[in-house]
Design a protein around this motif. Sequence first.
Motif, short mmCIF file in Angstrom:
data_model
loop_
_atom_site.label_atom_id
_atom_site.label_comp_id
_atom_site.label_asym_id
_atom_site.label_seq_id
_atom_site.Cartn_x
_atom_site.Cartn_y
_atom_site.Cartn_z
N LYS A 189 0.70 -1.19 0.02
CA LYS A 189 -0.04 -0.16 0.09
C LYS A 189 0.84 1.27 -0.13
O LYS A 189 0.41 2.33 -0.54
CB LYS A 189 -0.92 0.05 1.23
N THR B 268 4.02 2.88 -3.48
CA THR B 268 4.05 4.07 -4.56
C THR B 268 4.18 5.31 -3.96
O THR B 268 3.89 6.24 -4.78
CB THR B 268 2.67 3.53 -5.38
N THR B 269 4.02 5.46 -2.62
CA THR B 269 3.93 6.74 -2.11
C THR B 269 5.09 7.00 -1.23
O THR B 269 5.19 7.99 -0.18
CB THR B 269 2.63 6.86 -0.89
N PRO C 197 6.07 3.53 -10.25
CA PRO C 197 4.76 3.40 -9.40
C PRO C 197 3.51 3.44 -10.08
O PRO C 197 2.67 2.73 -9.99
CB PRO C 197 5.06 4.65 -8.56
N GLN C 198 3.50 4.25 -11.22
CA GLN C 198 2.03 4.22 -12.02
C GLN C 198 1.90 3.14 -12.83
O GLN C 198 0.72 2.51 -12.98
CB GLN C 198 2.41 5.68 -13.03
N GLN D 76 0.73 0.42 -10.20
CA GLN D 76 -0.87 0.84 -10.02
C GLN D 76 -1.57 0.53 -11.14
O GLN D 76 -2.83 -0.11 -10.93
CB GLN D 76 -0.73 2.31 -9.57
N LEU E 155 -2.06 -3.46 -11.03
CA LEU E 155 -2.85 -3.63 -10.03
C LEU E 155 -4.16 -3.48 -10.16
O LEU E 155 -5.15 -4.00 -9.50
CB LEU E 155 -2.29 -3.41 -8.64
N SER E 156 -4.62 -2.37 -11.01
CA SER E 156 -6.01 -1.80 -11.00
C SER E 156 -6.89 -2.66 -11.94
O SER E 156 -8.16 -2.75 -11.67
CB SER E 156 -5.66 -0.66 -11.93
N GLN F 130 -9.06 -3.81 -3.01
CA GLN F 130 -8.56 -2.61 -3.20
C GLN F 130 -9.46 -1.45 -3.31
O GLN F 130 -8.80 -0.15 -3.28
CB GLN F 130 -8.04 -2.55 -4.56
N ARG G 125 -9.53 -0.71 0.32
CA ARG G 125 -8.14 -0.53 0.62
C ARG G 125 -8.00 -0.83 2.14
O ARG G 125 -7.20 -0.12 2.98
CB ARG G 125 -7.68 1.08 0.72
N TRP H 52 9.55 -4.97 -7.35
CA TRP H 52 8.77 -3.87 -7.64
C TRP H 52 9.59 -2.79 -6.92
O TRP H 52 9.94 -1.66 -7.35
CB TRP H 52 7.56 -3.71 -6.86
#
Length: 253
Positions: A9, A12-13, A80-81, A84, A87-88, A133, A136, A229
Motif C-alpha cells: 500500500k 508507490t507513496t 509506481p504508475q 498501479q 494492480l488496477s 483494493q 483499501r 517492484w
Amino acid sequence: MHSVECFVKTLTTALSRYNRSSFAALRAIALGQQAMRRLGDLGWTQTQTGLMTVEVNGWVLTFSNDSNKLDYCNMSNQQPQNIQLSLSQYRYLYCVDLEATCDDLMPGEPSRGLVITPGEMETIELGLVVIDQRERRIVDSFQSFVRPRLHPRLTPFCRQLTTIEQCEIDSAPGFVDAMQWLNDFSSGYAGAAWLSWGKYDTAQIRRDGAINQTSSLLETIPHFNVKDWFEQVFGERPGGLKPTVEELGLAWA
C-alpha cells in the motif's frame, strides 16, 4: 503478512526514498555502470537548444540544452504508475507467505548429509491476507498447516526456523486437501491476483504441485513479485522483508 500488505500500500507513496534512488541512477550513469536509452530522435549535439529525454533503469531524465550547456535536468520514475496500472485490473490481492520443510546443521552438530535437499522441500504452512483494493483494507485471511508427503517428520532445524511443531503437522491436511480448502475460500474473491516477497513462493508452489501431481489455485492466477517492484522503483535490490519494511518507516507486525 500484515507487513506485506502495508508495504504494497505504501510502495508507490514512499516519496522520501526518491531523492536517494535518483542520485543512485545519476551516479551509475556518471560512472559508466548504466547505459541511457534516448527516447527522442535527437541527441545532445543535435538539440542545440531544447529538451533531450532519456531513460535509465526506470527513470526518465529530461535535459535542457541551452546552446550546448546544461540548463537543468528533470527526473521522474514511471514505475509506481506502472505498478498501479497492473494492480488496477484486480479488485482483490492475496498477500501470501509460505513455510516449507528444510534442513541444515544445528550449532555444534557434526557434519552429515541433509535429510531434505532443496529439491525435496514441501510447503508445511500457507497463510494469506486478502486486500480489497476498493476499500483499501484487509477483508479476510486464510491459514492452513500442510502435511508433507516426502518427509512428514520435521527436522530440528526446521522446527527452530519456522517455530512449527510436529503435532501441528501430524493433524494437518495433505497438500491436495489444503489446496481444495484454499479453492473453497477463494470462491468469494473472484478475479484476484497474488503477491509475494521474492520468487521463492512461486517456485515452491510449483514444486509442491510436481511432488503431489496436482496444481493449485496459485498456479492459475496472476502473480506479482513485490521485491522486484522495490528494485524497479528505488533502483536497489532489497534484502529481507522485515528490514525493508522497517526502512520504509512501517511497523513490523
